[in-house]
Design an enzyme around this catalytic site. Structure first.
Site, PDB file in Angstrom:
ATOM      1  N   HIS A 163       0.869  -1.182   0.000  1.00 47.44           N
ATOM      2  CA  HIS A 163       0.000   0.000   0.000  1.00 47.44           C
ATOM      3  C   HIS A 163       0.907   1.234   0.000  1.00 47.44           C
ATOM      4  CE1 HIS A 163      -3.984   1.817   1.645  1.00 47.44           C
ATOM      5  NE2 HIS A 163      -3.281   2.740   1.033  1.00 47.44           N
TER       6      HIS A 163
ATOM      7  N   GLU B  73      -2.637  -1.675  -3.208  1.00 47.73           N
ATOM      8  CA  GLU B  73      -3.766  -0.886  -2.712  1.00 47.73           C
ATOM      9  C   GLU B  73      -3.399   0.584  -2.736  1.00 47.73           C
ATOM     10  OE1 GLU B  73      -4.605  -3.749   1.171  1.00 47.73           O
ATOM     11  OE2 GLU B  73      -3.772  -1.743   1.390  1.00 47.73           O
TER      12      GLU B  73
ATOM     13  N   THR C  26      -4.099   4.884   8.692  1.00 47.13           N
ATOM     14  CA  THR C  26      -4.411   3.667   7.957  1.00 47.13           C
ATOM     15  C   THR C  26      -5.783   3.880   7.340  1.00 47.13           C
ATOM     16  OG1 THR C  26      -4.595   1.262   8.120  1.00 47.13           O
ATOM     17  CG2 THR C  26      -5.386   2.536  10.014  1.00 47.13           C
TER      18      THR C  26
ATOM     19  N   HIS D  53      -8.550  -5.696   6.989  1.00 45.80           N
ATOM     20  CA  HIS D  53      -8.357  -4.688   8.023  1.00 45.80           C
ATOM     21  C   HIS D  53      -8.648  -5.267   9.390  1.00 45.80           C
ATOM     22  CE1 HIS D  53      -7.191  -0.688   9.015  1.00 45.80           C
ATOM     23  NE2 HIS D  53      -7.063  -0.449   7.729  1.00 45.80           N
TER      24      HIS D  53
HETATM   25  N1  PXP Z   1      -6.992  -3.695   3.229  1.00 43.94           N
HETATM   26  C1  PXP Z   1      -6.778  -2.370   3.043  1.00 43.94           C
HETATM   27  C2  PXP Z   1      -7.529  -1.672   1.971  1.00 43.94           C
HETATM   28  C3  PXP Z   1      -5.867  -1.671   3.850  1.00 43.94           C
HETATM   29  O1  PXP Z   1      -5.665  -0.363   3.658  1.00 43.94           O
HETATM   30  C4  PXP Z   1      -5.148  -2.377   4.834  1.00 43.94           C
HETATM   31  C5  PXP Z   1      -4.137  -1.650   5.671  1.00 43.94           C
HETATM   32  O2  PXP Z   1      -3.104  -1.184   4.864  1.00 43.94           O
HETATM   33  C6  PXP Z   1      -5.406  -3.751   4.996  1.00 43.94           C
HETATM   34  C7  PXP Z   1      -6.330  -4.379   4.179  1.00 43.94           C
HETATM   35  C8  PXP Z   1      -4.682  -4.579   6.012  1.00 43.94           C
HETATM   36  O3  PXP Z   1      -5.057  -4.175   7.294  1.00 43.94           O
HETATM   37  P1  PXP Z   1      -4.249  -4.690   8.564  1.00 43.94           P
HETATM   38  O4  PXP Z   1      -2.877  -4.099   8.474  1.00 43.94           O
HETATM   39  O5  PXP Z   1      -5.042  -4.188   9.726  1.00 43.94           O
HETATM   40  O6  PXP Z   1      -4.198  -6.194   8.473  1.00 43.94           O
END
Ligand code: PXP
Length: 238
Positions: A43, A70, A100, A190
């Site tokens: 990301h 992402e 985030t 997430h």
């Molecule tokens: N999906 C998206 C769109 C995100 O922005 C993130 C965090 O960068 C995640 C998934 C992963 O989240 P986590 O780090 O809480 O596992």
């Protein structure tokens, strides 16, 4: 089968804390795949405080599984992904200063913008996924953009899980059913972790892919990266 894509942003955060190249982000991507990850997620944010644009370019050739990038579809983000051509781009409505991702898209309000972006990406053969909350109206409108998938924002599920798991999962089951009926693939991500992942999988076994970063990399400090990836994969196994 629900695939596990490992988000390696936290490896870059640790590296950036000191300058230099420890831990090595490229080696982490290679190792995650060797240890069983079904994909790698990055990301890149505009301030490059975690993954840098340069990392994304360097990681591309070593991906043997699936590469998911992402981010907010700014011009610079789109130029990057169109040159790197990952398997999937997940569109996230991040404000520039977000710590985030903290919300999904309002698809109705952003319909023409999202449709334009999805069209550009799909023309290059890149699968698209749009980050959304469980609001049924959003999901019902997602196919109008031409997207292949949605990614369900699971923070509300994760934060409600310990209070009442059945209540926390309910809107996600409904949202994922609507998506399936509309022919959309379903990703989720997430705040997924070793407490809540198996229950999510058991209730929505048709999720195509989960992307997990923060908890998985944190668990790896104690359990080791190989072991941790294997444990996360087992949550998705039955
Ligand atoms: N999906 C998206 C769109 C995100 O922005 C993130 C965090 O960068 C995640 C998934 C992963 O989240 P986590 O780090 O809480 O596992």
């Amino acid at each position: 089968m629900t695939k596990l894509s490992v988000n390696i942003n936290k490896i870059a955060t640790l590296r950036n804390a000191r300058g230099g190249n420890i831990p090595n982000v490229l080696a982490a991507a290679i190792n995650c795949q060797a240890y069983g990850a079904d994909g790698i997620t990055v990301h890149p944010r505009p301030d490059e405080r975690h993954i840098r644009y340069r990392d994304v370019i360097e990681i591309r050739p070593i991906i043997k599984t699936e590469f998911n990038i992402e981010g907010y579809p700014s011009d610079s983000f789109l130029n990057l992904v169109l040159s790197v051509k990952p398997h999937q781009v997940t569109l996230v409505p991040d404000p520039h200063d977000a710590i985030t991702s903290n919300a999904g898209w309002d698809i109705v309000k952003n319909l023409s913008f999202l449709t334009d972006v999805v069209t550009v990406l799909k023309k290059e053969g890149i699968r698209t996924s749009i980050f959304v909350d469980t609001n049924p109206e959003n999901i019902e409108n997602a196919p109008l953009t031409g997207t292949d998938r949605i990614e369900l924002y699971t923070e509300p599920y994760a934060s409600g899980f310990h209070r009442n798991a059945a209540e926390a999962i309910e809107p996600y089951i409904k949202a994922a059913r609507i998506a399936r009926e509309l022919g959309l693939g379903v990703n989720a991500g997430h705040d997924l972790n070793l407490d809540n992942l198996r229950y999510l999988h058991q209730n929505i076994p048709w999720i195509d892919e989960v992307s997990i970063g923060h908890a998985l990399i944190s668990d790896a400090l104690y359990l080791g990266l190989e072991n941790t990836i294997q444990i996360y994969k087992r949550q998705l196994a039955d």
